[in-house]
Each structure stands twice: as C-alpha cells, then as structure tokens.
Design an enzyme around this catalytic site. Structure first.
Site, short mmCIF file in Angstrom:
data_model
loop_
_atom_site.label_atom_id
_atom_site.label_comp_id
_atom_site.label_asym_id
_atom_site.label_seq_id
_atom_site.Cartn_x
_atom_site.Cartn_y
_atom_site.Cartn_z
CB ALA A 68 -0.80 -0.49 1.41
N GLY A 111 0.65 -4.88 0.72
CA GLY A 111 -0.73 -5.64 0.55
C GLY A 111 -0.25 -5.95 -0.61
CD GLU A 114 -1.95 -8.26 3.11
OE1 GLU A 114 -1.56 -6.86 3.02
OE2 GLU A 114 -2.47 -8.14 4.40
CD GLU A 134 1.83 -5.33 5.50
OE1 GLU A 134 2.64 -6.68 6.28
OE2 GLU A 134 1.41 -6.18 5.42
C1 HXC Z 1 4.73 4.41 -1.00
C2 HXC Z 1 7.01 3.61 -2.20
C3 HXC Z 1 6.47 2.01 -1.60
C4 HXC Z 1 5.08 2.56 -0.63
C5 HXC Z 1 8.02 2.00 -2.71
N1 HXC Z 1 7.69 3.16 -2.73
N2 HXC Z 1 7.78 1.31 -1.74
N3 HXC Z 1 5.87 5.13 -1.63
N4 HXC Z 1 4.36 3.35 -0.65
N5 HXC Z 1 5.05 0.86 0.18
C6 HXC Z 1 9.19 4.70 -3.84
C7 HXC Z 1 9.91 4.95 -3.10
O1 HXC Z 1 9.63 6.01 -1.81
C8 HXC Z 1 10.72 6.11 -4.25
O2 HXC Z 1 10.39 6.68 -4.56
C9 HXC Z 1 10.62 4.63 -5.48
O3 HXC Z 1 9.34 3.52 -4.83
C10 HXC Z 1 11.89 3.55 -4.99
O4 HXC Z 1 12.27 3.17 -4.12
P1 HXC Z 1 12.97 3.24 -2.98
O5 HXC Z 1 12.80 2.66 -1.72
O6 HXC Z 1 13.94 3.92 -3.75
O7 HXC Z 1 13.84 1.39 -3.93
P2 HXC Z 1 14.64 0.60 -3.25
O8 HXC Z 1 15.86 1.05 -2.38
O9 HXC Z 1 15.06 -0.23 -4.33
O10 HXC Z 1 14.37 -0.44 -2.62
C11 HXC Z 1 12.81 -1.11 -2.40
C12 HXC Z 1 12.05 -1.03 -1.46
C13 HXC Z 1 11.43 0.00 -0.45
C14 HXC Z 1 12.94 -2.46 -0.81
C15 HXC Z 1 10.86 -2.06 -1.66
O11 HXC Z 1 11.39 0.86 -1.31
C16 HXC Z 1 10.11 -0.55 0.03
O12 HXC Z 1 10.82 -1.15 1.25
N6 HXC Z 1 9.32 -0.18 0.39
C17 HXC Z 1 8.31 -0.45 1.28
C18 HXC Z 1 7.74 -1.57 1.36
C19 HXC Z 1 6.50 -1.66 2.27
O13 HXC Z 1 7.15 -1.36 3.58
N7 HXC Z 1 5.35 -1.93 2.24
C20 HXC Z 1 4.43 -2.03 2.61
C21 HXC Z 1 3.72 -1.73 3.10
S1 HXC Z 1 2.95 -1.12 4.69
P3 HXC Z 1 10.97 7.89 -5.05
O14 HXC Z 1 10.25 8.91 -4.75
O15 HXC Z 1 12.10 8.62 -3.52
O16 HXC Z 1 11.64 7.42 -5.72
C22 HXC Z 1 1.12 -2.29 3.79
C23 HXC Z 1 0.08 -2.13 4.34
C24 HXC Z 1 -1.16 -3.28 3.69
O17 HXC Z 1 0.86 -2.18 2.16
C25 HXC Z 1 -2.32 -3.29 4.38
C26 HXC Z 1 -3.27 -3.16 3.78
C27 HXC Z 1 -3.16 -3.54 2.04
#
Ligand code: HXC
Length: 262
Positions: A68, A111, A114, A134
């Site tokens: 998400a 997400g 999921e 999460e």
């Molecule tokens: C918003 C995101 C994002 C996310 C990546 N980006 N994941 N933006 N929400 N979940 C964006 C980054 O901010 C960045 O934008 C660009 O995508 C590239 O990401 P980087 O981090 O620079 O890439 P990298 O270093 O290769 O790392 C990849 C990654 C990391 C390991 C996937 O991005 C990451 O940890 N993302 C978050 C993963 C996460 O925690 N997901 C769960 C979310 S909670 P900019 O503008 O800086 O270039 C969730 C709740 C679910 O899903 C609830 C039910 C649906």
C-alpha cells in the site's frame, strides 16, 4: 480500454485472456487508492466480458507491488480508517468469478503480497521476493495477510513472517505452497507462462471453470461434509450444460471439443 486507466495497462495477449499490468513505475507499483481502483475496475471489467475466460495480473520485473502507498497512509487517523472502512474495497477482487493468475516478479510486499494471495493461482519468477513488512512501520497486515497466508503456510511460519517482516524467496514460497510454481529465469518468462496457463483455462467450458473455482473456494469456508455436498450439487448441475454433452461427446468421437460456454 487501457486509455481509461492511468495506473494499469490492459491487453489481450491470447484469445480469451485479459492481461492487466500494474503500471506505476515511479513508486514500484505502490498501491495508492487511485492505483488500486484502476486494478479492481480493470479486473471487474474483464470478469464481466463474455470474450474473456481468465485474467492475468502482473507488475514489472522489479516489483509486482511494493505494498500500500505509505506516503498516502501516513497521516490517516483511526477515525478516517474506521469510518471510511479503509481497504474494504479490496474484497471486490475476491468476489470475481473467473480465474485470476498472479505473475509475480520482484517485490510483492505488504498489500502487494496480499493482492497476489487474493488471486487464484500465483506463478513466481525466481526474482520474486515476498513479505508482510507492516510490523516494521507500526501496523499489521490489512488485506488478509494474517488470514490467507496463515491458512497456507501454517501458524509458526505466519507468525515468524508477520512478526519479523522478513522477506521470503520464490523458492520458500514454492516449498510452502504459496505459489504453485517458480518458472525458469528470464525477463517476461513468468508473464508468458501465466498467459499460456490462462489461455488453457479459457479454452475450457466457461460454466465448468466458474463452478470449479467456486467449489475450491467453498472449501475454505465450510466444514468438509458441507463442502463435499456443495461440490456434488455443482457437479450434478453441470450435466444440464451443452458443454458437458460436447466434452464427453467429443471424447467418444475422438475429436477436440468445441465448447460454447452454455
Ligand atoms: C510509497 C513507495 C513504496 C510504498 C516504494 N516506494 N515502496 N512509496 N509506498 N509502499 C517508492 C519510494 O518511496 C521511492 O520513491 C520509489 O518507490 C523507489 O523506492 P526505493 O525505496 O528508492 O527503491 P529500493 O531502494 O530499490 O527499495 C525497494 C523497497 C523499498 C525494498 C521495496 O522501496 C521499500 O521498503 N518499500 C516499502 C515496502 C513496504 O513497507 N511495504 C508495505 C507497505 S504497508 P522516490 O520518490 O523516493 O523515488 C502495506 C499495508 C498493507 O502494504 C495493508 C493492506 C493492503
């Protein structure tokens, strides 16, 4: 139809197959509300289209979906989330009747994991990396991760994965039954395999395909005796279809069936 969507691409790579590609590359396919709406609208549209027999959902080589959209969620309050029933709209995907195959390359996190688990079959590229991260941002899975994943991998693994947030590999996912198969290496291979599989499914009688998905899904909701009765009733009902007469007739005549989905 692609033109109507900003964050997904829709194509017809094979007769009867709708391919829906998540396309928000600058955020690794993070699922903003607008992105998710495009995904679910495109799936609903394909599900309702008589010329479609099965759908494939995929992302990019680097990310199926990185979860998400955290930036969009970060200032949400409990009252917002609760009053607007945040994420309840995701259930739409689980109500669709035609099979959906997820073709996962790269990150399928939170997400994104999921979303894949809501699909009927998951095929993984060797590059696929799954997790429920999460816990690391102060929340828990909200799209079924604590429920669907647990039913597949069991309690101890689900606890480990959801409490530590660690990533698991395509190989682990295959070993645990999260994915049906890891395909060979190479760009686009997983999508090609998924499209072929969807084409195979689309070539069968549509009535039986829908009944089959419904019967398997019923097994997650019912005790065995009810599930077996449910299956038997659906099985009996298929003898009222032209496709049953055609399928068995074609076998007897040693030819290929020509299903009319009726
Ligand atoms: C918003 C995101 C994002 C996310 C990546 N980006 N994941 N933006 N929400 N979940 C964006 C980054 O901010 C960045 O934008 C660009 O995508 C590239 O990401 P980087 O981090 O620079 O890439 P990298 O270093 O290769 O790392 C990849 C990654 C990391 C390991 C996937 O991005 C990451 O940890 N993302 C978050 C993963 C996460 O925690 N997901 C769960 C979310 S909670 P900019 O503008 O800086 O270039 C969730 C709740 C679910 O899903 C609830 C039910 C649906």
């Amino acid at each position: 139809s692609t033109a109507r969507y900003n964050n997904v691409l829709v194509s017809r790579p094979n007769p009867g197959v709708a391919l829906i590609t998540l396309h928000r590359p600058k955020a690794l396919n993070a699922l903003s509300a607008a992105h998710f709406k495009d995904i679910s609208d495109a799936l609903v549209e394909a599900d309702a289209d008589d010329s479609v027999g099965a759908m494939v959902l995929t992302g990019s080589e680097k990310a199926f979906a990185a979860g998400a959209d955290i930036l969009e969620m970060k200032d949400k309050t409990f009252a917002d989330a609760f009053t607007n029933n945040f994420l309840a709209n995701w259930e739409v995907i689980t109500k669709l009747r035609k099979p959906i195959i997820a073709a996962v390359s790269g990150y399928a996190l939170g997400g994104g994991c999921e979303l894949a688990l809501m699909c009927d079959i998951i095929l993984a590229s060797p590059t696929a990396k799954f997790s429920q991260p999460e816990i690391s941002i102060g929340i828990i899975p909200g799209g079924g991760g604590s429920q669907r994943l647990t039913r597949i991998v069991g309690k101890s693994r689900a606890m480990e994965l959801c409490l530590t947030g660690r990533m698991f590999s395509a190989q682990e996912a295959e070993q645990w039954g999260v994915v049906s198969r890891v395909v060979g290496e190479g760009e686009g291979v997983v999508v090609k395999e998924a499209v072929e599989m969807a084409g195979t499914i689309a070539s069968k009688g549509r009535v039986a395909v829908i009944a089959c998905k419904e019967a398997i899904n019923a097994s997650f909701e019912m005790p065995l005796s009810d599930g077996l009765r449910y299956e038997r009733r659906l099985f009996h009902s298929l003898f009222a279809t032209n496709d049953q007469k055609e399928g068995m007739g074609a076998f007897a005549e040693k030819r290929k069936p020509n299903f009319t989905h009726s």
